[in-house]
Design an enzyme around this catalytic site. Sequence first.
Site, PDB file in Angstrom:
ATOM      1  N   MET A 145       1.042  -1.686  -0.184  1.00  0.00           N
ATOM      2  CA  MET A 145      -0.026  -0.061  -0.273  1.00  0.00           C
ATOM      3  C   MET A 145       0.308   1.536   0.192  1.00  0.00           C
ATOM      4  SD  MET A 145      -3.118  -1.470  -0.459  1.00  0.00           S
ATOM      5  CE  MET A 145      -4.406   0.175   0.252  1.00  0.00           C
ATOM      6  N   GLU A 146       0.582   2.386  -0.822  1.00  0.00           N
ATOM      7  CA  GLU A 146       1.486   3.377  -1.273  1.00  0.00           C
ATOM      8  C   GLU A 146       1.110   3.709  -2.418  1.00  0.00           C
ATOM      9  OE1 GLU A 146       5.835   2.341  -3.141  1.00  0.00           O
ATOM     10  OE2 GLU A 146       5.214   0.136  -2.941  1.00  0.00           O
ATOM     11  N   TRP A 147       1.052   5.201  -2.511  1.00  0.00           N
ATOM     12  CA  TRP A 147       0.285   6.352  -3.990  1.00  0.00           C
ATOM     13  C   TRP A 147       0.814   5.208  -5.003  1.00  0.00           C
ATOM     14  CZ3 TRP A 147      -4.010   7.271  -1.742  1.00  0.00           C
ATOM     15  CH2 TRP A 147      -3.870   7.752  -0.953  1.00  0.00           C
TER      16      TRP A 147
END
Length: 263
Positions: A145-147
């Site tokens: 989960m990361e941009w």
Amino acid sequence: MKLRTTLSALLITVLAACGGGGKGTAIPVGEAIAPNFRDADPVNFKGQKPSRYPVHGIDAARFQKSINWGQARRNGVNFAFIKATEGGDLLDPGFKSHWRGAGHAGVARGAYHFYYFCTAPEVQARWFIRNVPKTKGMLPPVLDMEWNPFSPTCAHRRPEASVVQDEMRRWLKIVEAHYGQRPIIYTTPRFYKENKLSGFRGYEYWLRTTAKSPREAYPGQGWRFWQYSATGLIDGIQGEVDLNAFSGSKAEWNAWMAARAAQ
């Protein structure tokens, strides 16, 4: 779910082969070997240093075009998280080769999924399941989960924290039910803070922080794995690679493997 796997069941002797083939040194899966790594751009972490942790490994994707897994294993690559999928239709072209090579070399291996916010979590979970085989001894699956600033369709889609957490739960629930293992969450300091993941409980975390220690970058957050460098140099791996540390001693690594590796 009752996790009663014994360590002896996990310490299956396999051939630490060169790149997954040929002859090499027999090393049991799970047996921790001290890291013989270098770093092209080392950081002097304050207080909490990677060197205090005896069990290290890597994560790998298509960018690691040439890995002699047997040689890497003998140099202290005890585990590897391998990129499998992105979104709902992208399979990392290096996944199958890395998965096979790590397994043949006795590296404890797990797969991770890079999440996209323009595709339903159910679609992404099914895509991951379709491409990552249930394999005895595999590490828990990982939700990355990361941009994503690079996707032509998803780069500017950044939902509210409540939406992010809801989508995470939906993906995690499906994947846990399929593999029988509660997934691990990988994240970055910015994503963690903006989406209030300090309140997202019940999961182990794999934290990226290459400039500060986890204690500084994620105050109060427990972690199982720490990605501490993106510039690692290891004999057997062409080019630079991410380096990771496990949070405990060798005995704690053995206990964690016995409890968390797939049956």
